[in-house]
Design a protein around this motif. Sequence first.
Motif, PDB file in Angstrom:
ATOM      1  N   TYR A 249      37.294  33.138  33.506  1.00 36.49           N
ATOM      2  CA  TYR A 249      37.248  34.191  32.487  1.00 36.49           C
ATOM      3  C   TYR A 249      37.836  35.457  33.082  1.00 36.49           C
ATOM      4  O   TYR A 249      37.356  35.942  34.103  1.00 36.49           O
ATOM      5  CB  TYR A 249      35.797  34.419  32.044  1.00 36.49           C
ATOM      6  CG  TYR A 249      35.559  35.663  31.210  1.00 36.49           C
ATOM      7  CD1 TYR A 249      36.331  35.937  30.084  1.00 36.49           C
ATOM      8  CD2 TYR A 249      34.541  36.553  31.540  1.00 36.49           C
ATOM      9  CE1 TYR A 249      36.108  37.078  29.318  1.00 36.49           C
ATOM     10  CE2 TYR A 249      34.297  37.693  30.773  1.00 36.49           C
ATOM     11  CZ  TYR A 249      35.082  37.944  29.661  1.00 36.49           C
ATOM     12  OH  TYR A 249      34.853  39.073  28.908  1.00 36.49           O
ATOM     13  N   PHE A 250      38.909  35.939  32.460  1.00 42.08           N
ATOM     14  CA  PHE A 250      39.519  37.198  32.893  1.00 42.08           C
ATOM     15  C   PHE A 250      39.003  38.301  31.964  1.00 42.08           C
ATOM     16  O   PHE A 250      39.269  38.262  30.756  1.00 42.08           O
ATOM     17  CB  PHE A 250      41.046  37.157  32.782  1.00 42.08           C
ATOM     18  CG  PHE A 250      41.722  36.035  33.532  1.00 42.08           C
ATOM     19  CD1 PHE A 250      41.080  35.337  34.543  1.00 42.08           C
ATOM     20  CD2 PHE A 250      43.034  35.685  33.219  1.00 42.08           C
ATOM     21  CE1 PHE A 250      41.728  34.308  35.230  1.00 42.08           C
ATOM     22  CE2 PHE A 250      43.694  34.671  33.904  1.00 42.08           C
ATOM     23  CZ  PHE A 250      43.032  33.970  34.903  1.00 42.08           C
ATOM     24  N   ASP A 251      38.278  39.282  32.488  1.00 43.79           N
ATOM     25  CA  ASP A 251      37.796  40.352  31.613  1.00 43.79           C
ATOM     26  C   ASP A 251      38.828  41.475  31.438  1.00 43.79           C
ATOM     27  O   ASP A 251      38.522  42.548  30.923  1.00 43.79           O
ATOM     28  CB  ASP A 251      36.435  40.897  32.061  1.00 43.79           C
ATOM     29  CG  ASP A 251      36.450  41.550  33.436  1.00 43.79           C
ATOM     30  OD1 ASP A 251      37.516  41.990  33.893  1.00 43.79           O
ATOM     31  OD2 ASP A 251      35.367  41.619  34.068  1.00 43.79           O
ATOM     32  N   GLY A 252      40.057  41.192  31.836  1.00 45.50           N
ATOM     33  CA  GLY A 252      41.209  42.059  31.615  1.00 45.50           C
ATOM     34  C   GLY A 252      42.460  41.195  31.618  1.00 45.50           C
ATOM     35  O   GLY A 252      42.399  39.990  31.919  1.00 45.50           O
ATOM     36  N   PRO A 253      43.624  41.747  31.354  1.00 48.36           N
ATOM     37  CA  PRO A 253      44.830  40.944  31.136  1.00 48.36           C
ATOM     38  C   PRO A 253      45.657  40.642  32.378  1.00 48.36           C
ATOM     39  O   PRO A 253      46.626  39.876  32.310  1.00 48.36           O
ATOM     40  CB  PRO A 253      45.647  41.848  30.208  1.00 48.36           C
ATOM     41  CG  PRO A 253      45.324  43.231  30.685  1.00 48.36           C
ATOM     42  CD  PRO A 253      43.864  43.190  31.076  1.00 48.36           C
ATOM     43  N   TRP A 254      45.322  41.194  33.529  1.00 38.79           N
ATOM     44  CA  TRP A 254      46.231  41.341  34.663  1.00 38.79           C
ATOM     45  C   TRP A 254      47.064  40.114  35.034  1.00 38.79           C
ATOM     46  O   TRP A 254      48.297  40.229  35.114  1.00 38.79           O
ATOM     47  CB  TRP A 254      45.427  41.835  35.876  1.00 38.79           C
ATOM     48  CG  TRP A 254      44.539  42.978  35.540  1.00 38.79           C
ATOM     49  CD1 TRP A 254      44.892  44.298  35.357  1.00 38.79           C
ATOM     50  CD2 TRP A 254      43.125  42.918  35.293  1.00 38.79           C
ATOM     51  NE1 TRP A 254      43.794  45.050  35.014  1.00 38.79           N
ATOM     52  CE2 TRP A 254      42.691  44.239  34.976  1.00 38.79           C
ATOM     53  CE3 TRP A 254      42.179  41.894  35.312  1.00 38.79           C
ATOM     54  CZ2 TRP A 254      41.372  44.543  34.678  1.00 38.79           C
ATOM     55  CZ3 TRP A 254      40.865  42.189  35.021  1.00 38.79           C
ATOM     56  CH2 TRP A 254      40.468  43.501  34.701  1.00 38.79           C
ATOM     57  N   PRO A 255      46.488  38.928  35.281  1.00 39.24           N
ATOM     58  CA  PRO A 255      47.327  37.807  35.751  1.00 39.24           C
ATOM     59  C   PRO A 255      48.344  37.329  34.732  1.00 39.24           C
ATOM     60  O   PRO A 255      49.359  36.724  35.105  1.00 39.24           O
ATOM     61  CB  PRO A 255      46.296  36.699  36.046  1.00 39.24           C
ATOM     62  CG  PRO A 255      44.990  37.391  36.157  1.00 39.24           C
ATOM     63  CD  PRO A 255      45.069  38.547  35.222  1.00 39.24           C
ATOM     64  N   PHE A 256      48.068  37.595  33.447  1.00 40.78           N
ATOM     65  CA  PHE A 256      48.969  37.114  32.402  1.00 40.78           C
ATOM     66  C   PHE A 256      50.045  38.133  32.033  1.00 40.78           C
ATOM     67  O   PHE A 256      50.775  37.952  31.059  1.00 40.78           O
ATOM     68  CB  PHE A 256      48.171  36.727  31.155  1.00 40.78           C
ATOM     69  CG  PHE A 256      47.360  35.468  31.328  1.00 40.78           C
ATOM     70  CD1 PHE A 256      47.752  34.480  32.215  1.00 40.78           C
ATOM     71  CD2 PHE A 256      46.192  35.276  30.596  1.00 40.78           C
ATOM     72  CE1 PHE A 256      47.017  33.307  32.374  1.00 40.78           C
ATOM     73  CE2 PHE A 256      45.452  34.120  30.743  1.00 40.78           C
ATOM     74  CZ  PHE A 256      45.857  33.125  31.627  1.00 40.78           C
TER      75      PHE A 256
END
Length: 376
Positions: free
Chosen positions: A260-267
């Motif tokens: 679960y990514f709670d922000g967009p960073w890796p994408f």
Amino acid sequence: MTPPPLSGFPWPVNSNTAIQRSITMIRSGKSPRRIRSVALAAGIVAGLLLTGCAGGQASSGGDPADEELTFVAIFKALGNAGVTAAQTGMEARAEEIGNIKVEVTAPTTPDAAQQVQLIESYVQRGVDGLMVSSLGPAVCEAINQAIAAGTPVITFDSDCPDSDRLTYVGSDNYAGGQLAGELYAEAIEGDTTPQRIAILTGVLGTENLTQRDEGFTDALEEAGVDFTIVQTVPGNDDVAKSVDAVESTLRGDPTINGFYFDGPWPFLVDQSNLPTLVEKAEAGEITVVAFDTIQPEMDAVRNGLAYALVGQKYYGWGYQGVQVLDQIVRHDATFSDLTATGFDVVTLEGGDGRFTPDEMDALWETFDFKETPIEP
């Protein structure tokens, strides 16, 4: 003109404007503590002036809609898609209402001291209202001082919950986390495999991200998912560090089958930078749900790296911000502590109030987001 030093408000404020705004807020029962105390003193002075000056004249009144207002939005920084969407929303609602001029500004770099200077200079100028995306405690104190000086202030995007701001227009982060958890449960429906989930966050302990994480896990529990949060890893709001955190976490623990990514960073970068995640996704060995619906993230859904994206309504921050501030200034309206703007959801198939990646891409190209004005 260079704004004055960062020492409060060492300049004269338009006393008549401050008195009228403060008294209006008190009569409607909506004024924060600081405004009440300032307005009490202002009211006493105003009363003495009115009784002691034979030549004084009463206000002419008139339709509030005929008065042109100037609202200023102070962002953390300019030049990104979220800001453009929010500004577009502000301008759209201002045009719909009429007689509202919206100005948009930000520090040259995301610097709290510069943001404080901007707030102080606009209070000195006597604008009719401020919308502030706060950079921290010093900004929150400047908001308190602006309110005390009689300038209505709301926050958006980034809040000052302990300040005297009149409302926060933005995302209910706990509710957004719950929505992410519900989507994760939907993605694995019928699969009884225990879920070993890692969470990617920005800076550990950040309030809004912590709320998203709590909402996520609570929703999984409510849905009856058999899960363990293996670890929460920080990317420190940095794309490269976030990519590295995801990849090293997956390489270090092959049993992880959820992220679960709670922000967009890796994408926000090409998926070639995420070879381990890509390999597990192509093999059907991992479920990913991520926050935000920024345009570069659409490929993550298209290519099967993410089941769903939960997005904040950037356009809505601006559109509803102007709506709320106009209602407060022109109509003495009251709003709750949180004026929630809701969320967008992107899945591969869309439908049921959701968007497909192509549909969300089209919105980012045109900024033709649809909003209904929030009422008090």
